[in-house]
Design a protein around this motif. Structure first.
Motif, PDB file in Angstrom:
ATOM      1  N   THR A   1     -45.270  45.556 -33.492  1.00 34.56           N
ATOM      2  CA  THR A   1     -46.381  44.871 -32.835  1.00 34.56           C
ATOM      3  C   THR A   1     -46.070  44.612 -31.366  1.00 34.56           C
ATOM      4  O   THR A   1     -46.921  44.799 -30.486  1.00 34.56           O
ATOM      5  CB  THR A   1     -46.688  43.545 -33.552  1.00 34.56           C
ATOM      6  OG1 THR A   1     -47.062  43.815 -34.904  1.00 34.56           O
ATOM      7  CG2 THR A   1     -47.808  42.791 -32.862  1.00 34.56           C
ATOM      8  N   ALA A   2     -44.833  44.183 -31.104  1.00 32.26           N
ATOM      9  CA  ALA A   2     -44.430  43.927 -29.715  1.00 32.26           C
ATOM     10  C   ALA A   2     -44.369  45.213 -28.905  1.00 32.26           C
ATOM     11  O   ALA A   2     -44.871  45.282 -27.771  1.00 32.26           O
ATOM     12  CB  ALA A   2     -43.080  43.222 -29.695  1.00 32.26           C
TER      13      ALA A   2
ATOM     14  N   GLU B   1     -47.395  46.998 -27.141  1.00 27.79           N
ATOM     15  CA  GLU B   1     -47.842  46.530 -25.829  1.00 27.79           C
ATOM     16  C   GLU B   1     -47.175  47.317 -24.692  1.00 27.79           C
ATOM     17  O   GLU B   1     -47.648  47.282 -23.551  1.00 27.79           O
ATOM     18  CB  GLU B   1     -47.532  45.037 -25.672  1.00 27.79           C
ATOM     19  CG  GLU B   1     -48.176  44.143 -26.707  1.00 27.79           C
ATOM     20  CD  GLU B   1     -49.693  44.080 -26.578  1.00 27.79           C
ATOM     21  OE1 GLU B   1     -50.192  44.269 -25.442  1.00 27.79           O
ATOM     22  OE2 GLU B   1     -50.366  43.864 -27.607  1.00 27.79           O
TER      23      GLU B   1
ATOM     24  N   ARG C   1     -46.833  39.774 -30.272  1.00 23.13           N
ATOM     25  CA  ARG C   1     -47.680  40.275 -29.187  1.00 23.13           C
ATOM     26  C   ARG C   1     -47.331  39.621 -27.859  1.00 23.13           C
ATOM     27  O   ARG C   1     -47.340  40.279 -26.809  1.00 23.13           O
ATOM     28  CB  ARG C   1     -49.156  40.043 -29.516  1.00 23.13           C
ATOM     29  CG  ARG C   1     -49.731  41.050 -30.501  1.00 23.13           C
ATOM     30  CD  ARG C   1     -51.239  40.954 -30.588  1.00 23.13           C
ATOM     31  NE  ARG C   1     -51.662  39.696 -31.191  1.00 23.13           N
ATOM     32  CZ  ARG C   1     -52.930  39.379 -31.440  1.00 23.13           C
ATOM     33  NH1 ARG C   1     -53.894  40.215 -31.132  1.00 23.13           N
ATOM     34  NH2 ARG C   1     -53.237  38.232 -31.998  1.00 23.13           N
TER      35      ARG C   1
ATOM     36  N   LYS D   1     -46.359  41.512 -24.419  1.00 20.02           N
ATOM     37  CA  LYS D   1     -47.135  41.270 -23.206  1.00 20.02           C
ATOM     38  C   LYS D   1     -46.257  40.756 -22.069  1.00 20.02           C
ATOM     39  O   LYS D   1     -46.444  41.140 -20.900  1.00 20.02           O
ATOM     40  CB  LYS D   1     -48.254  40.269 -23.502  1.00 20.02           C
ATOM     41  CG  LYS D   1     -49.377  40.833 -24.352  1.00 20.02           C
ATOM     42  CD  LYS D   1     -50.442  39.776 -24.632  1.00 20.02           C
ATOM     43  CE  LYS D   1     -51.574  40.348 -25.480  1.00 20.02           C
ATOM     44  NZ  LYS D   1     -52.601  39.325 -25.778  1.00 20.02           N
TER      45      LYS D   1
ATOM     46  N   PRO E   1     -52.013  39.950 -36.998  1.00 19.24           N
ATOM     47  CA  PRO E   1     -52.825  39.644 -35.812  1.00 19.24           C
ATOM     48  C   PRO E   1     -54.276  39.319 -36.159  1.00 19.24           C
ATOM     49  O   PRO E   1     -54.895  38.464 -35.512  1.00 19.24           O
ATOM     50  CB  PRO E   1     -52.718  40.924 -34.974  1.00 19.24           C
ATOM     51  CG  PRO E   1     -51.422  41.538 -35.380  1.00 19.24           C
ATOM     52  CD  PRO E   1     -51.294  41.229 -36.845  1.00 19.24           C
TER      53      PRO E   1
END
Length: 376
Positions: free
Chosen positions: A48-49, A52, A153, A157, A347
Motif C-alpha cells: 500500500t505504501a 504511492e 498510505r 505519501k 483503505p
C-alpha cells in the motif's frame, strides 16, 4: 530530496493481532498464530505504501532484502531494485532485520522505510542508531513508538513528498517496546530503548502513545454507568481493550481482558479474549451488534492499534452507525482538534469510517468529534 531508499519488511509483524495473541515476537507465538489461522499482512501494508511511489520509480534507487523482506513486493509492483544480503529464507528473524538495516546504512541510503511493529523498530535502532533517517510503515500489533507513519498510505505519501522536495525537517522519535509475556497477562511495562531520526511531518507521522491521566476515576465511572444502563437486549457488544473499557467488565462482574476483546450479550460475557474468528462467529449467531472502543491517548487511534481482532470485516458487518466511542475529555485534549484516526488495513474501510461521531465522555455527556485524516 531523497533518491536512495532502503526497504525492509518484517514478514511476520502483526501476525498475532487478529487472533488475539497481542504480539508477534518469538517463533512459538508465530507458529501459534499461523495455527489459529492468522494471515501475514506486513507485505500487504508495505505494498500500500509503495504504490504511492510508482510515479517516481525512475527517480529513485531502491535497495531491499530477498523474498518477503522486500524483493517480492518490489518485483510485483515493477520496481527495479538492488537486492542485498543472502538468498531468501523461509523464516526470518530479528537478526535478519538488523543485518538488512546495517547493509543499507553501508549503502548510504537516504532513508530506510520499514514495515513492522515496536520490535522491528528496536532492531532497526540496534543496527543504525540515530544516524540514519528512517520511517516505519505500521504493521505490528503494539505500536507505541513515535517512528511510524499514521498508516501505510501516509508513509508512501510522505516519501513521495520527500522525493520531490529539496528540504525537509527531521526529528528524533522514541523507540518504545513492551514485555509481550507481561502484556499477555494484562500488565503493560513499556520501556524507552532509544531514539531514531525520522521525518518531521505532523500530518503523516504518529505520536508516541501516552498513558492515562490521574484523576479520571470518577469520569470513567460515569462513562461506565451510562454504557451499561443503555445496553440493549439481544444485542452483541464487542468491547475493545483498554483501561477506559475495563470498568464495563468490573461493573458487570466478570474478569476483563485488559488487552483483548470481550464479547457481551444480555449483559453477560460470552467470550473473553476473543480473536477475529470468534467475533465473526458470534456475529453469525447474533447479527445485531455494537462495537465499543476507546481512544489511544496521545495517538488518537480508535482502530488498528492493539485491537486488530476488531478487523475491517467485523466493522463492515457491524456498521459504522453501531460504533460507540468512549473517552475521557483529558485524552481528547492531548491532541485537541486533531481527528481520531483509523488504520484497519483496508483503505476502503478507513474511508468508510470517516465522519463525525458522538464520543461518550461522561453520563449522558457527549461531544461530536471527527474521524479521518489530518488533511480531510
Amino acid at each position: 530530496m531523497i533518491q536512495k531508499i532502503g526497504l525492509i519488511i518484517n514478514p511476520v509483524a502483526g501476525i498475532g493481532g487478529s487472533v488475539g495473541l497481542k504480539g508477534s515476537d518469538g517463533e512459538e507465538i508465530q507458529k501459534k498464530a499461523i495455527a489459529l489461522g492468522a494471515v501475514k499482512k506486513a507485505n500487504i501494508r508495505a505494498e500500500t505504501a509503495l504504490k504511492e511511489l510508482i510515479p517516481f520509480q525512475d527517480e529513485i534507487e531502491l535497495f531491499t532484502y530477498p523474498g518477503d523482506m522486500g524483493e517480492t513486493i518490489c518485483n510485483k509492483l515493477g520496481f527495479k531494485v538492488k537486492v542485498l544480503g543472502d538468498a531468501a529464507k523461509e523464516k526470518t528473524t530479528a537478526e535478519d532485520t538488523k543485518l538488512a538495516a546495517a547493509d543499507m546504512r553501508e549503502q548510504a541510503v537516504d532513508i530506510i522505510l520499514f514495515a513492522g511493529g515496536d520490535g522491528t523498530a528496536r532492531d532497526i535502532y540496534t543496527a543504525v542508531g540515530n544516524n540514519t533517517l528512517v520511517l516505519g510503515i505500521p504493521a505490528g500489533v503494539k505500536i507505541h513508538s513515535g517512528v511510524y507513519a499514521l498508516n501505510p498510505r501516509s508513509a508512501g505519501k510522505l516519501i513521495a513528498l520527500m522525493i520531490q522536495n529539496d528540504t525537509f525537517e527531521t526529528q528524533e522519535a522514541e523507540v518504545m517496546d513492551i514485555d509481550e509475556d507481561a502484556f499477555r497477562r494484562g500488565i503493560v511495562t513499556a520501556k524507552l530503548y532509544g531514539y531514531l531520526k525520522v521525518p518531521y511531518a505532523k500530518h503523516y507521522v504518529q505520536n508516541m502513545k501516552s498513558g492515562g491521566v490521574a484523576g479520571e476515576k470518577l469520569t470513567l465511572e460515569r462513562i461506565t454507568h451510562y454504557i451499561i444502563t443503555t445496553m440493549l437486549e439481544d444485542v452483541l457488544y464487542i468491547v475493545g481493550p483498554g483501561t477506559t473499557t475495563r470498568g464495563i467488565a468490573e461493573e458487570l462482574g466478570y474478569d476483563n481482558t485488559l488487552l483483548g476483546v470481550d464479547l457481551i450479550y444480555n449483559k453477560k460475557v460470552i467470550k473473553n479474549d476473543a480473536n477475529e474468528k470468534d467475533v465473526l462467529s458470534s456475529l453469525e449467531r447474533h447479527p445485531h451488534a455494537k462495537i465499543i472502543v476507546t481512544v489511544i491517548g496521545g495517538q488518537n487511534y480508535i482502530f488498528g492499534r492493539g485491537n486488530q481482532q476488531i478487523s475491517a470485516e467485523v466493522i463492515k458487518r457491524v456498521g459504522k452507525e453501531n460504533i460507540i466511542i468512549i473517552s475521557t475529555q483529558d485524552k481528547l485534549n492531548i491532541n485537541f482538534n486533531v481527528p481520531l484516526i483509523v488504520d484497519t488495513g483496508s483503505p476502503e474501510v478507513d474511508d468508510y469510517l470517516k465522519g463525525y461521531y458522538r464520543i461518550v465522555v461522561g453520563y449522558e455527556d457527549m461531544i461530536m468529534y471527527k474521524v479521518g485524516n489530518y488533511d480531510d
